[in-house]
Design an enzyme around this catalytic site. Sequence first.
Site, PDB file in Angstrom:
ATOM      1  N   LYS A  81      -0.043  -7.596  -3.034  1.00 46.15           N
ATOM      2  CA  LYS A  81      -0.378  -7.551  -3.287  1.00 46.15           C
ATOM      3  C   LYS A  81      -0.742  -6.142  -3.784  1.00 46.15           C
ATOM      4  O   LYS A  81      -0.275  -4.890  -2.778  1.00 46.15           O
ATOM      5  CB  LYS A  81      -1.998  -7.208  -1.562  1.00 46.15           C
ATOM      6  CG  LYS A  81      -3.546  -6.904  -2.754  1.00 46.15           C
ATOM      7  CD  LYS A  81      -3.914  -6.943  -1.124  1.00 46.15           C
ATOM      8  CE  LYS A  81      -4.053  -5.904   0.134  1.00 46.15           C
ATOM      9  NZ  LYS A  81      -4.500  -3.956  -0.594  1.00 46.15           N
ATOM     10  N   LYS A 117     -11.607  -4.764  -6.459  1.00 43.96           N
ATOM     11  CA  LYS A 117     -12.818  -4.494  -5.577  1.00 43.96           C
ATOM     12  C   LYS A 117     -13.950  -4.376  -6.956  1.00 43.96           C
ATOM     13  O   LYS A 117     -14.561  -3.424  -6.820  1.00 43.96           O
ATOM     14  CB  LYS A 117     -12.684  -4.555  -4.328  1.00 43.96           C
ATOM     15  CG  LYS A 117     -12.040  -4.404  -3.540  1.00 43.96           C
ATOM     16  CD  LYS A 117     -12.142  -4.060  -1.867  1.00 43.96           C
ATOM     17  CE  LYS A 117     -10.904  -4.103  -0.816  1.00 43.96           C
ATOM     18  NZ  LYS A 117     -10.355  -4.257  -1.386  1.00 43.96           N
ATOM     19  N   ASP A 139      -5.906  -6.354  -6.400  1.00 45.20           N
ATOM     20  CA  ASP A 139      -7.096  -6.178  -5.201  1.00 45.20           C
ATOM     21  C   ASP A 139      -7.882  -4.447  -5.587  1.00 45.20           C
ATOM     22  O   ASP A 139      -7.350  -3.836  -4.755  1.00 45.20           O
ATOM     23  CB  ASP A 139      -7.079  -5.824  -3.246  1.00 45.20           C
ATOM     24  CG  ASP A 139      -7.704  -5.603  -2.948  1.00 45.20           C
ATOM     25  OD1 ASP A 139      -8.878  -5.612  -2.842  1.00 45.20           O
ATOM     26  OD2 ASP A 139      -7.560  -5.297  -1.252  1.00 45.20           O
ATOM     27  N   ARG A 183       0.677  -3.143   7.019  1.00 46.43           N
ATOM     28  CA  ARG A 183       1.728  -1.796   7.274  1.00 46.43           C
ATOM     29  C   ARG A 183       3.061  -2.806   8.525  1.00 46.43           C
ATOM     30  O   ARG A 183       3.276  -2.414   9.543  1.00 46.43           O
ATOM     31  CB  ARG A 183       1.012  -0.950   8.569  1.00 46.43           C
ATOM     32  CG  ARG A 183       0.381  -0.110   7.001  1.00 46.43           C
ATOM     33  CD  ARG A 183      -0.457   0.442   7.368  1.00 46.43           C
ATOM     34  NE  ARG A 183      -2.014  -0.136   7.313  1.00 46.43           N
ATOM     35  CZ  ARG A 183      -3.068   0.784   8.155  1.00 46.43           C
ATOM     36  NH1 ARG A 183      -3.655   2.260   8.056  1.00 46.43           N
ATOM     37  NH2 ARG A 183      -4.248   0.045   6.916  1.00 46.43           N
ATOM     38  N   THR A 196     -13.731  -5.860   6.405  1.00 42.79           N
ATOM     39  CA  THR A 196     -13.481  -5.482   7.964  1.00 42.79           C
ATOM     40  C   THR A 196     -13.510  -4.655   8.548  1.00 42.79           C
ATOM     41  O   THR A 196     -12.458  -3.881   9.685  1.00 42.79           O
ATOM     42  CB  THR A 196     -11.415  -6.072   7.733  1.00 42.79           C
ATOM     43  OG1 THR A 196     -10.541  -5.278   6.913  1.00 42.79           O
ATOM     44  CG2 THR A 196     -11.813  -7.726   7.127  1.00 42.79           C
ATOM     45  N   ASP A 231       1.177  -1.083   0.065  1.00 46.94           N
ATOM     46  CA  ASP A 231       0.316  -0.459  -0.537  1.00 46.94           C
ATOM     47  C   ASP A 231       0.695   0.685  -0.352  1.00 46.94           C
ATOM     48  O   ASP A 231       1.153   1.762   0.799  1.00 46.94           O
ATOM     49  CB  ASP A 231      -1.082  -0.089   1.820  1.00 46.94           C
ATOM     50  CG  ASP A 231      -1.743  -1.261   1.107  1.00 46.94           C
ATOM     51  OD1 ASP A 231      -2.191  -1.419   0.021  1.00 46.94           O
ATOM     52  OD2 ASP A 231      -2.384  -1.860   1.843  1.00 46.94           O
ATOM     53  N   ASP A 256     -19.320  -2.535 -10.690  1.00 46.87           N
ATOM     54  CA  ASP A 256     -19.906  -2.264 -11.411  1.00 46.87           C
ATOM     55  C   ASP A 256     -20.969  -2.391 -12.465  1.00 46.87           C
ATOM     56  O   ASP A 256     -21.618  -3.521 -12.477  1.00 46.87           O
ATOM     57  CB  ASP A 256     -19.100  -1.179 -13.088  1.00 46.87           C
ATOM     58  CG  ASP A 256     -19.100   0.339 -13.145  1.00 46.87           C
ATOM     59  OD1 ASP A 256     -20.391   0.152 -13.584  1.00 46.87           O
ATOM     60  OD2 ASP A 256     -18.439   0.873 -13.171  1.00 46.87           O
ATOM     61  N   ILE A 257     -21.382  -1.998 -14.059  1.00 48.19           N
ATOM     62  CA  ILE A 257     -22.473  -2.704 -14.184  1.00 48.19           C
ATOM     63  C   ILE A 257     -21.702  -4.066 -14.618  1.00 48.19           C
ATOM     64  O   ILE A 257     -20.521  -4.337 -15.229  1.00 48.19           O
ATOM     65  CB  ILE A 257     -22.763  -2.285 -15.725  1.00 48.19           C
ATOM     66  CG1 ILE A 257     -21.463  -1.561 -16.872  1.00 48.19           C
ATOM     67  CG2 ILE A 257     -23.664  -0.721 -14.456  1.00 48.19           C
ATOM     68  CD1 ILE A 257     -22.321  -0.508 -17.957  1.00 48.19           C
ATOM     69  N   PRO A 258     -22.337  -5.498 -15.263  1.00 48.82           N
ATOM     70  CA  PRO A 258     -21.666  -6.779 -15.894  1.00 48.82           C
ATOM     71  C   PRO A 258     -20.648  -6.611 -17.711  1.00 48.82           C
ATOM     72  O   PRO A 258     -19.678  -7.135 -16.958  1.00 48.82           O
ATOM     73  CB  PRO A 258     -22.610  -7.205 -16.454  1.00 48.82           C
ATOM     74  CG  PRO A 258     -23.380  -6.901 -15.372  1.00 48.82           C
ATOM     75  CD  PRO A 258     -23.909  -5.466 -14.899  1.00 48.82           C
ATOM     76  N   ARG A 266      -3.615  -8.545  12.593  1.00 47.83           N
ATOM     77  CA  ARG A 266      -2.555  -7.781  13.259  1.00 47.83           C
ATOM     78  C   ARG A 266      -1.684  -9.204  14.377  1.00 47.83           C
ATOM     79  O   ARG A 266      -2.509  -9.139  15.688  1.00 47.83           O
ATOM     80  CB  ARG A 266      -3.774  -6.926  14.366  1.00 47.83           C
ATOM     81  CG  ARG A 266      -4.185  -6.209  13.291  1.00 47.83           C
ATOM     82  CD  ARG A 266      -2.381  -4.927  12.197  1.00 47.83           C
ATOM     83  NE  ARG A 266      -3.341  -3.953  11.424  1.00 47.83           N
ATOM     84  CZ  ARG A 266      -3.825  -4.130  10.348  1.00 47.83           C
ATOM     85  NH1 ARG A 266      -3.144  -5.267   9.973  1.00 47.83           N
ATOM     86  NH2 ARG A 266      -4.041  -2.753   9.426  1.00 47.83           N
TER      87      ARG A 266
END
Length: 235
Positions: A31, A60, A58, A211, A121, A9, A63-65, A180
């Site tokens: 990721k 996610k 990642d 992190r 999460t 990230d 949207d429309i198909p 964590r």
Amino acid sequence: MAELVVALDFPAADVAVDMAGRLRGTAPWMKVGLELFCAAGPDVVRAVADLGFRVFLDLKFHDIPNTVRGAVRSAVRSGADMVNIHLMGGERMARAAVEGLHEGAQTTGSVPLLFGVTVLTSTAQGELPGISTDIGEYAASLAASGAAWGLNGVVCSGYEVESIKKRCGASFLCLTPGIRPGGGAGGDDQRRVMTPAQAVSAGSDYLVVGRPVTGAADPAAAARAIMAEMAAVRR
């Protein structure tokens, strides 16, 4: 055996690729999320893969198909080994994603894993607008739909894994963020957290950690410590 996925990230490709290089020989997966992908594009997926890692892209999709079908196809062609969609997009969108997955694989020769996001999460009970159902039951219901629609597994907290496996079968995969070491929330936005050992004991197949690894003084040592904790669990 559960596998560790390290979240890169970061806001720039050079920083992310440098971190991945420092983690060679530790976790098998990296990721690439929204921030990094928006900054660097598909090239960063290839750069991380070239270091010998499998890549979880990642993004996610929701949207429309037809749009999701094309996006998944492009994600696969970028070299991703795992992609995900939001299950709340419904059956037509999910089945379109499966089609895009196989279309992309015609170019790469390998079909990646397709996961569906259940409930983030970072979300606590009572924070889903208009949904009064227990968050665990809601996640398990979404997972059952994802299994019926042809997905390989779901993204869920460790607290839902047992019920999801009961409903969808042991071979239906669970990828768990919010991991964590020590169990603390770490001052970030994750709510439903578990330690690596707790998540593996619950039945998670993939653990996503960001992190606690990338922010450590010695990221490779931190990754190895988490992997050792995971390996020590018998289930």
